[in-house]
Design a protein around this motif. Structure first.
Motif, short mmCIF file in Angstrom:
data_model
loop_
_atom_site.label_atom_id
_atom_site.label_comp_id
_atom_site.label_asym_id
_atom_site.label_seq_id
_atom_site.Cartn_x
_atom_site.Cartn_y
_atom_site.Cartn_z
N TYR A 108 7.02 -30.89 2.17
CA TYR A 108 6.65 -31.25 0.79
C TYR A 108 7.21 -30.21 -0.16
O TYR A 108 8.39 -29.94 -0.14
CB TYR A 108 5.12 -31.38 0.69
CG TYR A 108 4.56 -32.23 1.81
CD1 TYR A 108 4.91 -33.57 1.92
CD2 TYR A 108 3.73 -31.68 2.80
CE1 TYR A 108 4.45 -34.36 2.98
CE2 TYR A 108 3.27 -32.47 3.85
CZ TYR A 108 3.63 -33.80 3.93
OH TYR A 108 3.19 -34.57 4.96
N HIS A 110 10.29 -35.25 5.28
CA HIS A 110 11.53 -36.00 5.10
C HIS A 110 11.53 -36.76 3.79
O HIS A 110 10.52 -36.85 3.10
CB HIS A 110 11.71 -36.99 6.27
CG HIS A 110 10.85 -38.21 6.12
ND1 HIS A 110 9.49 -38.20 6.34
CD2 HIS A 110 11.16 -39.47 5.73
CE1 HIS A 110 9.00 -39.41 6.12
NE2 HIS A 110 9.97 -40.20 5.75
N THR A 111 12.68 -37.29 3.46
CA THR A 111 12.77 -38.24 2.35
C THR A 111 13.88 -39.22 2.69
O THR A 111 14.42 -39.20 3.81
CB THR A 111 13.05 -37.51 1.01
OG1 THR A 111 12.97 -38.46 -0.05
CG2 THR A 111 14.43 -36.85 0.99
N ARG A 112 14.18 -40.11 1.75
CA ARG A 112 15.36 -40.96 1.89
C ARG A 112 16.26 -40.70 0.70
O ARG A 112 15.81 -40.75 -0.44
CB ARG A 112 14.98 -42.43 1.97
CG ARG A 112 14.42 -42.81 3.30
CD ARG A 112 14.27 -44.31 3.48
NE ARG A 112 13.90 -44.57 4.86
CZ ARG A 112 14.78 -44.80 5.84
NH1 ARG A 112 16.07 -44.84 5.59
NH2 ARG A 112 14.35 -44.99 7.08
N THR A 157 10.82 -34.46 -6.58
CA THR A 157 10.15 -34.19 -5.32
C THR A 157 11.06 -34.49 -4.13
O THR A 157 11.06 -33.78 -3.13
CB THR A 157 8.87 -35.03 -5.22
OG1 THR A 157 8.11 -34.81 -6.39
CG2 THR A 157 8.05 -34.61 -4.01
N HIS A 203 8.58 -38.88 -9.69
CA HIS A 203 7.38 -38.84 -8.85
C HIS A 203 6.50 -40.05 -9.09
O HIS A 203 6.42 -40.55 -10.23
CB HIS A 203 6.59 -37.56 -9.17
CG HIS A 203 5.54 -37.25 -8.16
ND1 HIS A 203 4.28 -37.81 -8.21
CD2 HIS A 203 5.57 -36.46 -7.07
CE1 HIS A 203 3.58 -37.35 -7.19
NE2 HIS A 203 4.34 -36.53 -6.49
N SER A 204 5.82 -40.49 -8.08
CA SER A 204 4.93 -41.66 -8.18
C SER A 204 3.78 -41.42 -9.16
O SER A 204 3.09 -42.37 -9.54
CB SER A 204 4.38 -42.01 -6.81
OG SER A 204 3.77 -40.88 -6.21
N PHE A 232 6.90 -26.71 10.00
CA PHE A 232 6.56 -28.07 9.59
C PHE A 232 7.50 -28.46 8.47
O PHE A 232 7.52 -27.86 7.40
CB PHE A 232 5.09 -28.13 9.13
CG PHE A 232 4.65 -29.47 8.61
CD1 PHE A 232 5.23 -30.67 9.04
CD2 PHE A 232 3.61 -29.55 7.68
CE1 PHE A 232 4.81 -31.90 8.54
CE2 PHE A 232 3.18 -30.79 7.18
CZ PHE A 232 3.79 -31.96 7.61
#
Lengths: 485, 485
Positions: B91, B451-453, B252, B195-196, B448
């Motif tokens: 994150y 991921h993202t796309r 993000t 960002h959402s 840790f």
């Protein structure tokens, strides 16, 4: 100890330096809690005084913790109003109790963000378990989904967003409210005594202040259920779409209790969401003989109770319960790619970010869990009971003393009263007299009281709720009320 | 010490018992921070495992702090994902730094509620001073009003509520959005990479998901300003009312930077509110050579920066800055009788509850003030700089190693990459290969990652941001990425 006085060029404070300053901070807090009476409860500074004592420009170079803590004592402490002192009797008094402070220490040390189950399974699951413990302690039936928010204002906002989303034919989440011929004006009902959080939520949600219909109260400041039903019928005829009713168990002004069972009947009849604001009063139900205050709440769609008000939990900890978690989730869930995990569809483990607007979430259940274990259910009930007993004692003095009058029934630990000398019937004069009493007591430094208006009359509020407030404090307060100014 | 093992029948934990357990808690945290590597960074428990290890029913009787802390170690710790560990690179990594934890300890000991100036003048004034320090450190021009919220989601919600309120002809606060022929559909613009939180705010505010117009991005994932202007023009022609643009400094997904100066021109031209989401990226501006990332932000109506992301501040601390505090206040201020004070009309001392939905407010400026003093502006800049340097080092390795590719430019401390072996061009196969790498690394316990796309391709994110993450950690990560599974 030969502690590190300056931070390293990189990295955090050294753990051994943290240990050293951590001990000092614990000493500071322990001494503060032991000697709270040394400070005036209500700060005496003037506007701008604290700011004026602080540097205008940010520090370029590192400073020592010693210098920082010296400024806490020298600059900040004169500007603190002491919510954690036994003499704090304003608003709703609250407490940062010992086990609660320890819980906050641990939460900040771990610093987890419980947005997703995966991002700290223990935080999500402890929140579920602790809130189910609290549900049981309050005598509410299962299943009941719980989630911790910062404040009752947020909990009420989220509950009313769910109520709005429950109007599924309108698809509000997707299409919004604006510019739509197919969406009527929406209405939320609350009593004239309800907390402003309902109005703020309506403003935020695009329902507007005019979308809140204020229902008149009866002689004991409770929502008049008959008038509620009439308002709903009238609104329907006039083209409003009734959406939700907010009932209150323990209003902020006087701690009155709306007739939740009758309101629940009406909500059922008209298909409205019932939200109960029990932010303060709900905690009383932890004492079995007080459980009746939540009568009817088992039928509520949502319910807010704030452990940071009357369960000795440091700010912030507001619990939103709902019997309809899927609707709450439908109002808010939105999962971008970077937050997708293998557990997203697992009903076993909710991602708690899905139940409100905030994504990041502190590990707030830790402190509540520690408090429930350290005091035990019976210990919490004993403290609630003692607060109510002290309030009844004060109410009796007021009733028994000529010239004083109670302004509202004492259901919990809040006492609303005024001085009303025989023969003095000018209301403005009475307002001024009572405002003077309150200001005199607040100026003493020993107590901090706040006020309200009951039937438009200036009323002094004594809100007992800090775990450290003892009988002798309330005796001293009553003496001070009666002493000549 | 002969501490009290059980709570008294009434009152709080004895201060001397608090001192005793406080020391133990400090030891626990100091040991934890010193030995973070003993735990797997990503928790390994299965859904329901923590809950299953806790009692179903709440404790009736008090328990000892020893028993509670034993359960922290035995039950909770296996379920903690260690955000405060150097190997946390998912994150946006964050930190509960030493001075920040000390600040949280003090805040919970004082337990003040900074809703009104009067309810703790020092809390309101320290918040103003500290946020003005931060403003200066970031190189933003005065005057700029700042207020601390819990999360960037809340800050963005409040900013967009202000933007909506700025459409003064519509009187939305009063009348709402529903059932009004005089209110057109409202539109907010953000890039496809935003960002959402913007979508969630639109849902909450009654603007709806359809009220968010997603603008395409260029080859570097930045909002295409020309397309923004076209969208605004098209919407106006089609009867939408454009309301606000949300630009992002440090998205993000990949930390891309929208062209804020061009977007500000467009907002000026069309009279739209400009909100900048610099929740992560904004902190970089504390290093003078990085100030350019906030170019154009001096023209924003509002701007959010989260010290709990990249300024080493424990959760939660999100700063909302605005050049239009009166509009923000107009969207939210609502003062019931019991909260009226002599300072209500005093512009000198704001009541910070007036600038958002939450009434109760923790003393969150304490931790940020302690951090800014303990590390100093130069110390904070040095740490930001070092994180960026480590990210550049990792990017260089990726560029220099055949079979790996960077998926986005590295502007800050976030590196987005994937393995792309020569000759393997099946995108689904590549997605699976990279997901396997991430899962293997996360299963190791040492790190840790998330991921993202990027352009719909599975992308591994390495987010450097914890103050304890050092060069050798990133070297070890790169070794692990390259090692055979």
């Amino acid at each position: 100890m030969d502690q590190q006085q300056q931070p390293a060029a990189l990295g955090d404070m050294d753990p051994e330096a943290f240990r050293h300053y951590g001990y000092k901070m614990v000493d500071w807090i322990a001494d503060y809690l032991a000697n709270g009476k040394e400070y005036p409860v209500l700060a005496r500074v003037k506007p701008g005084e604290i700011r004026g004592a602080l540097p205008i420009r940010p520090p370029e170079e590192p400073e020592t913790m010693e210098a920082i803590m010296a400024d806490v004592d020298r600059v900040l402490m004169p500007g603190i109003t002491h919510w954690n002192a036994p003499g704090f009797l304003a608003y709703f008094a609250n407490t940062g109790s010992g086990p609660g402070i320890l819980g906050e220490m641990l939460a900040s040390g771990l610093n987890v963000n419980a947005m997703l189950w995966l991002t700290s399974p223990a935080a999500t699951e402890l929140e579920q378990v602790t809130l189910d413990w609290l549900r049981q302690a309050l005598g509410l039936p299962a299943p009941l989904f719980g989630v911790i928010n910062d404040t009752a204002s947020s909990s009420t906002l989220y509950a009313l967003a769910a109520a709005r989303e429950a109007l599924t034919d309108l698809a509000i989440r997707q299409k919004g409210l604006a510019g739509r011929a197919d969406v009527p004006r929406l209405r939320i009902y609350a009593s004239q005594e309800a907390h402003s959080a309902t109005d703020k939520a309506a403003m935020t949600l695009g329902i507007g202040q005019e979308g809140v219909c204020k229902i008149a109260t009866d002689g004991e400041l409770r929502m008049d259920a008959a008038q509620l039903e009439q308002a709903i019928q009238r609104d329907r005829e006039e083209g409003w779409r009734p959406c939700a009713v907010v009932a209150t168990v323990g209003t902020t002004s006087t701690s009155s209790i709306d007739p939740v069972p009758q309101i629940a009947d009406i909500c059922e009849k008209y298909g409205l969401w019932l939200h109960v604001d029990a932010a303060y009063g709900g905690s009383a139900a932890i004492a079995p003989e007080m459980r009746r205050v939540l009568d009817g709440c088992e039928r509520a769609d949502s319910l807010v109770i704030n452990p940071h008000k009357w369960l000795f939990t440091p700010m912030d900890c507001s619990v939103l319960y709902t019997r309809k978690p899927k609707v709450l989730k439908a109002a808010f869930s939105l999962v971008p790619e970077f937050l997708r995990t293998a557990q997203d569809q697992d009903d076993e483990v909710p991602n708690l970010m899905d139940y409100g607007t905030s994504l990041g979430r502190r590990f707030r259940s830790l402190k509540l869990w520690m408090i429930m274990r350290y005091f035990g259910q019976e210990g919490l009930a004993a403290r609630i009971r003692e607060h109510c007993r002290m309030a009844q004692w004060l109410a009796q003095q007021i009733n028994a003393t000529p010239g004083y009058e109670l302004m509202a029934p004492v259901h919990f630990s809040l006492v609303c009263f005024r001085l009303h000398p025989q023969g003095m019937d000018d209301e403005q004069q009475l307002d001024e007299l009572n405002e003077d009493i309150m200001n005199r007591i607040n100026a003493s430094g020993r107590f901090f009281l706040s006020h309200t208006r009951v039937n438009d009359r200036y009323t002094i509020r004594v809100a007992i709720g800090n775990i450290r407030t003892m009988e002798h404090d309330i005796h001293a307060l009553w003496d001070m009320v009666q002493s000549p100014s």
